[in-house]
Design a protein around this motif. Structure first.
Motif, PDB file in Angstrom:
ATOM      1  N   LEU A  70       0.830  -1.204   0.000  1.00 51.40           N
ATOM      2  CA  LEU A  70       0.000   0.000   0.000  1.00 51.40           C
ATOM      3  C   LEU A  70       0.869   1.259   0.000  1.00 51.40           C
ATOM      4  O   LEU A  70       0.570   2.227  -0.707  1.00 51.40           O
ATOM      5  CB  LEU A  70      -0.922  -0.014   1.216  1.00 51.40           C
ATOM      6  CG  LEU A  70      -1.837   1.204   1.401  1.00 51.40           C
ATOM      7  CD1 LEU A  70      -2.737   1.389   0.186  1.00 51.40           C
ATOM      8  CD2 LEU A  70      -2.661   1.065   2.674  1.00 51.40           C
ATOM      9  N   ALA A  71       1.947   1.251   0.781  1.00 50.13           N
ATOM     10  CA  ALA A  71       2.853   2.404   0.797  1.00 50.13           C
ATOM     11  C   ALA A  71       3.491   2.620  -0.567  1.00 50.13           C
ATOM     12  O   ALA A  71       3.614   3.755  -1.044  1.00 50.13           O
ATOM     13  CB  ALA A  71       3.928   2.200   1.867  1.00 50.13           C
TER      14      ALA A  71
ATOM     15  N   SER B 263      11.578   4.784   3.628  1.00 49.73           N
ATOM     16  CA  SER B 263      12.696   4.107   4.269  1.00 49.73           C
ATOM     17  C   SER B 263      12.344   2.636   4.418  1.00 49.73           C
ATOM     18  O   SER B 263      11.360   2.292   5.071  1.00 49.73           O
ATOM     19  CB  SER B 263      12.992   4.728   5.641  1.00 49.73           C
ATOM     20  OG  SER B 263      13.949   3.961   6.346  1.00 49.73           O
ATOM     21  N   VAL B 264      13.138   1.771   3.807  1.00 49.58           N
ATOM     22  CA  VAL B 264      12.878   0.336   3.796  1.00 49.58           C
ATOM     23  C   VAL B 264      13.935  -0.344   4.655  1.00 49.58           C
ATOM     24  O   VAL B 264      15.109  -0.399   4.276  1.00 49.58           O
ATOM     25  CB  VAL B 264      12.913  -0.236   2.365  1.00 49.58           C
ATOM     26  CG1 VAL B 264      12.526  -1.702   2.369  1.00 49.58           C
ATOM     27  CG2 VAL B 264      12.003   0.559   1.449  1.00 49.58           C
ATOM     28  N   ARG B 265      13.519  -0.828   5.820  1.00 49.78           N
ATOM     29  CA  ARG B 265      14.450  -1.525   6.714  1.00 49.78           C
ATOM     30  C   ARG B 265      14.360  -3.020   6.440  1.00 49.78           C
ATOM     31  O   ARG B 265      13.405  -3.690   6.839  1.00 49.78           O
ATOM     32  CB  ARG B 265      14.136  -1.228   8.166  1.00 49.78           C
ATOM     33  CG  ARG B 265      15.196  -1.758   9.146  1.00 49.78           C
ATOM     34  CD  ARG B 265      14.962  -1.245  10.551  1.00 49.78           C
ATOM     35  NE  ARG B 265      15.949  -1.710  11.489  1.00 49.78           N
ATOM     36  CZ  ARG B 265      17.137  -1.157  11.695  1.00 49.78           C
ATOM     37  NH1 ARG B 265      17.480  -0.086  11.010  1.00 49.78           N
ATOM     38  NH2 ARG B 265      17.984  -1.635  12.589  1.00 49.78           N
TER      39      ARG B 265
ATOM     40  N   HIS C 202       7.929   4.764   6.610  1.00 43.63           N
ATOM     41  CA  HIS C 202       8.986   3.951   7.197  1.00 43.63           C
ATOM     42  C   HIS C 202       8.442   2.528   7.311  1.00 43.63           C
ATOM     43  O   HIS C 202       7.608   2.247   8.175  1.00 43.63           O
ATOM     44  CB  HIS C 202       9.390   4.462   8.584  1.00 43.63           C
ATOM     45  CG  HIS C 202       9.931   5.851   8.576  1.00 43.63           C
ATOM     46  ND1 HIS C 202      10.185   6.560   9.735  1.00 43.63           N
ATOM     47  CD2 HIS C 202      10.271   6.679   7.562  1.00 43.63           C
ATOM     48  CE1 HIS C 202      10.639   7.756   9.423  1.00 43.63           C
ATOM     49  NE2 HIS C 202      10.698   7.845   8.108  1.00 43.63           N
ATOM     50  N   ILE C 203       8.891   1.634   6.448  1.00 41.43           N
ATOM     51  CA  ILE C 203       8.376   0.264   6.456  1.00 41.43           C
ATOM     52  C   ILE C 203       9.486  -0.686   6.879  1.00 41.43           C
ATOM     53  O   ILE C 203      10.676  -0.421   6.681  1.00 41.43           O
ATOM     54  CB  ILE C 203       7.807  -0.138   5.081  1.00 41.43           C
ATOM     55  CG1 ILE C 203       8.906  -0.120   4.013  1.00 41.43           C
ATOM     56  CG2 ILE C 203       6.680   0.791   4.679  1.00 41.43           C
ATOM     57  CD1 ILE C 203       8.435  -0.607   2.664  1.00 41.43           C
ATOM     58  N   VAL C 204       9.090  -1.816   7.454  1.00 38.87           N
ATOM     59  CA  VAL C 204      10.013  -2.831   7.950  1.00 38.87           C
ATOM     60  C   VAL C 204       9.639  -4.156   7.304  1.00 38.87           C
ATOM     61  O   VAL C 204       8.502  -4.612   7.399  1.00 38.87           O
ATOM     62  CB  VAL C 204       9.957  -2.939   9.483  1.00 38.87           C
ATOM     63  CG1 VAL C 204      10.938  -4.002   9.969  1.00 38.87           C
ATOM     64  CG2 VAL C 204      10.263  -1.596  10.135  1.00 38.87           C
TER      65      VAL C 204
ATOM     66  N   LEU D 152       0.081   4.860   8.404  1.00 39.57           N
ATOM     67  CA  LEU D 152       1.312   4.626   7.655  1.00 39.57           C
ATOM     68  C   LEU D 152       2.395   5.665   7.926  1.00 39.57           C
ATOM     69  O   LEU D 152       3.583   5.343   7.842  1.00 39.57           O
ATOM     70  CB  LEU D 152       1.006   4.597   6.149  1.00 39.57           C
ATOM     71  CG  LEU D 152       0.122   3.455   5.641  1.00 39.57           C
ATOM     72  CD1 LEU D 152      -0.072   3.571   4.147  1.00 39.57           C
ATOM     73  CD2 LEU D 152       0.733   2.102   5.987  1.00 39.57           C
ATOM     74  N   VAL D 153       2.007   6.885   8.246  1.00 39.73           N
ATOM     75  CA  VAL D 153       2.986   7.969   8.368  1.00 39.73           C
ATOM     76  C   VAL D 153       3.300   8.302   9.823  1.00 39.73           C
ATOM     77  O   VAL D 153       4.469   8.433  10.199  1.00 39.73           O
ATOM     78  CB  VAL D 153       2.483   9.235   7.631  1.00 39.73           C
ATOM     79  CG1 VAL D 153       3.497  10.356   7.749  1.00 39.73           C
ATOM     80  CG2 VAL D 153       2.212   8.923   6.167  1.00 39.73           C
ATOM     81  N   LEU D 154       2.286   8.422  10.660  1.00 38.69           N
ATOM     82  CA  LEU D 154       2.490   8.924  12.023  1.00 38.69           C
ATOM     83  C   LEU D 154       2.756   7.825  13.038  1.00 38.69           C
ATOM     84  O   LEU D 154       3.521   8.038  13.979  1.00 38.69           O
ATOM     85  CB  LEU D 154       1.280   9.752  12.456  1.00 38.69           C
ATOM     86  CG  LEU D 154       0.968  10.982  11.593  1.00 38.69           C
ATOM     87  CD1 LEU D 154      -0.213  11.745  12.169  1.00 38.69           C
ATOM     88  CD2 LEU D 154       2.189  11.888  11.478  1.00 38.69           C
TER      89      LEU D 154
END
Length: 613
Positions: free
Chosen positions: A12-13, A28-30, A162-164, A248-250
């Motif tokens: 979705l992001a 940012s993809v961790r 910021h996704i993990v 998704l953001v906050l």
């Protein structure tokens, strides 16, 4: 959140980001390099327009290649400054992929952030002045192995998502994504989407409740809400769009637990009814309708929009997120005790190159030939004219002087040497209490911490040492080494039992740490003991004198400004251990809350930073 749900959020992001890359900023993809991250990158690039450029930015990219600058070969060939475009100017309308974002230098992050904020590359260097408009999105690939390894905060603040993906496997990557055509339609629809004031207030309220201090994420959340509405083909943002934006953001930036509204904390049935005053007659009750035997449902109370959006944020908050955040902040706050830096070494010819500086190639400094020529190139026409003028004053033929003179004139002010960044050599000294019946458990924890720390030595080039104290004194069982085999052999052969000569252990640790520091390394002391000393410095028993000697040794250790970690091995935190840790100015960790992995992470957090020379 399950792994499949994490992948769904990542898809979705990517879909929302592909609608408005410059507006949302980036992602940012961790995740470590592997098929999951590659599949996500393939999915994202498949949603972008076919003409959108995608540029991978190396970690150690020079400023001239990143922002643009002097084309050295063309300048030396033509004799006049010739400019070349940088990567950020070429990526206009596309995305820039920052590899190994956790190692990104603050200077590179600052230059990238300035370009993102201004929407243009401003270049004023090497005799050049250019302004090149560029708007793009940024993908930061974060491969950090610990919580301390993160991309610069200034850059993360400008990225919407910021996704993990660390816990996602290939079998979880089955979420269907929109097609490129659907994203193209949503991109056209985005210009028509409007956001009502109530939704902006709800998003701002959720950010304040979650403790998001910066205003940039709130603005990015509004843009994400517009992109969500455009993806659904609507002209206005609704409640679901605002909830998606907050989730998704906050939520990944949350620093506190939101307070729930008062009407949700106290159920309506627990509120006692108000009694009328005694001098007033009770109000007449309306007649009951006996014809309707069915009980009417209570009227629904419409919740405020702020509460609805906040409830959606709470439901999406990962378990333990805030606890991990508080632990990371605690480690960072205690990871810079006084006296941490090691002895500086002369010369700057080792380490990772991080740029150039003006200087002469002496005292071990390495001359950077390319940057030296780059600084000398803009001055060649002026220096050539000066050479011809000098030849005329001496009565020499200008043609002969030009042919016999150097083609490139390099002066002392042009010299540039390479700057290197080198992590200080660290020696972790484990001081283990081998007395008492619980020695086996303590040695198991020490062994686990030593083995975990040695696993990092291949990258960090650190060393470990082991001191054990029992009976009447302390012994150095393992001199500073990187050998895992020697560490295991020393730990397995250590007997337990006897008294607790804590003062002797502290003195032995201080002596070894001083020897390590004299070699130019940085010692890090790790004490594993319950702090209940019963053997004094003279080797005689007596708890009162032994405790006084231990406090005296702890104060002497504090005067040496060594970094120390005190792990209390008692079943419950003991006041005597806390007192000794406080006297030696050490970070105190009770063993029930610090296993071998926790000790290793704390040691890595307290390690000295890299030095730049």
């Amino acid at each position: 959140m399950s792994a499949a749900a994490q992948w769904g959020e990542a898809v979705l992001a990517a879909s929302l980001f592909a609608i408005d890359p410059p507006g949302i900023g980036g992602i940012s993809v961790r995740a470590l390099a592997g098929p999951v991250r590659d599949r996500w990158m393939t999915l994202l690039t498949g949603l972008l327009p076919t003409e959108a450029p995608v540029r991978r930015v190396p970690l150690h990219i020079a400023d001239g290649r990143l922002l643009g600058g002097l084309d050295l070969a063309a300048t030396l060939q033509t004799g006049r400054p010739v400019a070349e475009r940088g990567v950020l100017a070429d990526v206009n309308g596309g995305i820039a992929v920052m590899a190994m974002g956790e190692r990104l230098t603050p200077s590179t992050a600052a230059r990238l952030s300035a370009v993102i904020d201004n929407g243009e590359v401003v270049l004023e260097r090497d005799g050049l002045a250019m302004r090149l408009p560029t708007r793009f999105g940024v993908i930061v690939l974060d491969e950090g192995a610990s919580e301390e390894e993160r991309p610069p905060v200034s850059l993360l603040d400008r990225l919407g998502f910021h996704i993990v993906l660390t816990d996602v496997s290939v079998r979880d990557t089955e979420e269907l994504a929109p097609t490129r055509e659907e994203i193209a339609v949503a991109r056209v629809q985005l210009a028509k989407v409007s956001v009502g004031d109530k939704f902006v207030e709800a998003i701002c309220g959720a950010g304040a409740a979650l403790g998001v201090a910066s205003l940039r994420p709130t603005l990015l959340a509004v843009r994400v809400a517009r992109a969500s509405a455009a993806l659904d083909g609507r002209d206005e943002v609704n409640e679901d769009d605002a909830s998606i934006a907050v989730r998704l953001v906050l939520v990944p930036r949350a620093t506190q637990i939101p307070e729930m509204p008062a009407d949700e904390e106290v159920p309506p049935e627990e509120v006692p009814p108000e009694e009328p005053p005694a001098d007033e007659e009770p109000p007449e009750q309306p007649p009951e309708n006996n014809d309707d035997d069915e009980e009417k449902p209570p009227p629904e109370v419409e919740k405020p929009l702020d509460d609805v959006v906040l409830a959606a944020a709470l439901s999406a908050m990962p378990a333990g997120l805030l606890a991990q955040l508080r632990a990371a902040q605690f480690m960072r706050s205690r990871s810079s005790p006084p006296g941490r830096t090691g002895v500086a070494r002369a010369g700057g010819a080792r380490g990772r190159p991080v740029g150039v500086r003006r200087g002469m190639p002496e005292a071990g400094a390495r001359l950077n030939v390319v940057e030296t020529l780059r600084n000398a190139a803009p001055w060649q026409p002026l220096r050539r004219r000066e050479m011809l003028a000098s030849a005329r004053e001496k009565g020499l033929d200008e043609a002969i002087a030009a042919a016999s003179g150097p083609r490139v004139q390099v002066r002392q002010d042009d010299f540039r040497v390479t700057r290197f960044k080198q992590r200080a050599q660290t020696t972790s000294i484990f001081v283990v209490d081998a007395s008492g019946s619980a020695a086996l458990h303590r040695l198991a924890e020490a062994k686990g911490a030593v083995e975990l720390l040695l696993a990092d030595c291949y990258v960090r080039r650190d060393r470990v040492a082991l001191i054990a104290f029992r009976g009447q004194g302390a012994d150095l069982l393992l001199p500073p080494t990187r050998s895992l085999v020697r560490a295991k052999r020393s730990l397995s052969g250590l007997p337990g039992g006897g008294g607790t000569p804590l003062a002797a252990g502290i003195d032995a640790a201080a002596s070894l740490a001083d020897a390590v520091r004299r070699r130019g390394e940085t010692p890090l002391l790790v004490f594993l003991t319950d702090g209940r000393a019963n053997i004094g410095r003279d080797g005689k028993g007596g708890r009162a004198q032994a405790e006084q000697d231990a406090l005296t040794a702890a104060r002497a250790l504090r005067m040496e400004n060594f970094t120390a970690l005190f792990v209390d091995t008692s079943a419950q935190p003991h006041p005597q251990a806390q007192k000794i840790a406080r006297e030696m100015d050490a970070l105190y960790l009770p063993l029930p809350y610090a296993d071998a992995s926790g000790i290793s992470k704390t040691i890595r957090a307290a390690s000295p930073p890299a030095r730049t020379a």
